[in-house]
Design an enzyme around this catalytic site. Structure first.
Site, PDB file in Angstrom:
ATOM      1  N   HIS A   1      92.136  11.084  32.574  1.00 43.36           N
ATOM      2  CA  HIS A   1      92.302  12.485  33.484  1.00 43.36           C
ATOM      3  C   HIS A   1      91.735  13.460  32.358  1.00 43.36           C
ATOM      4  CE1 HIS A   1      95.209  10.473  36.634  1.00 43.36           C
ATOM      5  NE2 HIS A   1      94.024  10.197  36.707  1.00 43.36           N
TER       6      HIS A   1
ATOM      7  N   HIS B   1     101.793   1.655  44.642  1.00 44.06           N
ATOM      8  CA  HIS B   1     100.410   1.537  43.788  1.00 44.06           C
ATOM      9  C   HIS B   1      99.576   0.605  44.273  1.00 44.06           C
ATOM     10  CE1 HIS B   1      97.215   1.772  40.969  1.00 44.06           C
ATOM     11  NE2 HIS B   1      97.520   2.837  40.908  1.00 44.06           N
TER      12      HIS B   1
END
Length: 416
Positions: free
Chosen positions: A106, A169
């Site tokens: 990110h 997840h």
């Protein structure tokens, strides 16, 4: 029966005959005793599989505290002051502590974002830095071929404390635990090597013991030891309702068990039709965000069934690489084969959608242009009743429907 589900900033209403309803998934009831900082303090006082943090760390040791970046809901500003209290009790000086934001792939934070994440008091006391994939130490290679290339501030620390929140997840099984290290403070090449196993059947939500992605993540700890973790489970309003502390596996697994007790819901059988939704704004603002609700639905639909995804997607697809993969693909099969040959972050979510499409048709009720939706290999609808009518016409009027109003949180499973 009448239903009313969130859609953007409004909602959609529809009816289904009672005899067609298999069940509606809701989270399980769990007794919550402590919340917020009180629950974090309880966990720190009762670590699992280790001594108290204050007894592990020695004065003069350099300590790296790895926590989540701004894209994750981890409430670092609640947890960090309590971690620092423990470290001060151990005689550790503030100048020997570094908070590292685990960026993975990110973007970097602004200084204001760092201050927001940890709180002004912590920000002013200790160094707070973003992980940097260009500044790493090569520490080895896992048995699955993943390079262990770790941000230098973490690699060179004497002690490592990992913070995070635990949720399902879609290919690592659960978040939390050693995920703070891999992918958190790893290089892009390392992340791609690890994540490339996402296309394997064992890489799925709620799976740990045979999950190649999770096993690879935890093998990294052999090269980069984790001394202590503090993980939390959050409710729908992002409040801490459970905390676990201690060993990176034993404590993490206890947190996963709690998550299962809350959000893992047994279903009697797989359904012909599954209606799933992220629950409205902001979780359905684009397809990239809504993908999680779609992915959980694949555990509830039978092979050859239909998933109806209710997501407004007012801002379109939501991520540039994700959009490129979806719009340039020749077929769902091509996305799956391409991600195996050339793993690309962003593309992995497109491939995850393709894996659902291999199992079931996807009907998308959204604000997107119909021809655009067809390019995504989905069937477009403006209204959920219209989508249901089409699904019943295709699968038969006696088709069984399972509903997932919290599709991003609840994980359905059929008991073996």
């Amino acid at each position: 029966m009448h239903f009313k589900y969130g859609y953007g900033r409004t909602y959609k209403e529809f009816d289904i005959n009672d005899e067609n309803i298999l069940m509606e998934l809701r989270q399980n009831h769990v007794d919550i005793k402590l919340t917020g900082a009180d629950e974090v303090k309880r966990a720190l006082d009762n670590p699992i599989g280790t001594d108290r943090l204050s007894k592990i760390i020695k004065p003069g040791e350099k300590v790296a505290i790895i926590t989540s970046d701004i894209t994750r809901p981890m409430p670092s500003k609640i947890v960090l002051p309590l971690i620092l209290e423990e470290l001060r009790e151990a005689g550790v000086k503030y100048e020997d502590i570094t908070v590292v934001f685990a960026l993975g792939s990110h973007r970097k934070h602004t200084e204001e974002e760092k201050k927001y994440l940890v709180g002004e008091d912590v920000y002013n006391k200790v160094q707070c830095v973003d992980s940097d994939p260009s500044d790493f130490v090569h520490m080895g290679v896992t048995s699955r071929g993943t390079p262990v290339d770790i941000f230098s501030a973490v690699a060179k620390a004497d002690r490592r404390i990992c913070l995070g929140n635990i949720e399902f997840h879609y290919f690592a099984g659960y978040s939390g635990g050693a995920k703070a290290i891999m992918p958190g403070v790893s290089t892009r090449a390392a992340i791609q090597a690890n994540h490339s196993a996402m296309v394997k059947n064992e890489a799925r939500a709620g799976a740990m013991d045979d999950n190649p992605v999770r096993l690879d993540i935890e093998e990294v700890v052999q090269f980069v030891p984790i001394d202590f973790i503090l993980n939390v489970v959050l409710d729908e309003k992002k409040n801490i309702i459970k905390a676990v502390a201690g060993h990176h596996v034993h404590a993490h697994r206890e947190g996963c068990k709690f998550l299962d007790s809350l959000y893992k819901v047994e279903i009697p059988q797989k359904a012909d039709i599954v209606i799933t939704t992220p629950g409205g704004y902001p979780k359905d603002i684009n397809l990239y965000q809504a993908q999680k609700a779609l992915d959980n639905s694949k555990h509830a639909v039978r092979d050859g069934g239909i998933v109806i995804l209710l997501a407004s997607c007012t801002e379109g697809l939501g991520e540039e690489v994700f959009e490129r993969w979806l719009l340039n693909a020749d077929s769902p099969d091509s996305m799956i084969s391409d991600i195996q040959k050339n793993f690309e972050l962003g593309g992995h979510k497109a491939a995850a959608i393709a894996l659902v499409q291999k199992k079931a048709k996807i009907y998308l009720v959204s604000d997107l242009e119909k021809d655009f939706v067809r390019k995504l290999f989905m069937e477009p609808f403006d209204d959920i009743s219209e989508a249901l009518e089409s699904a019943f016409n295709e699968l038969g009027q006696d088709a069984k429907v399972l509903l997932m109003p919290y599709g991003g949180s609840t994980l359905p499973y059929v008991k073996a």
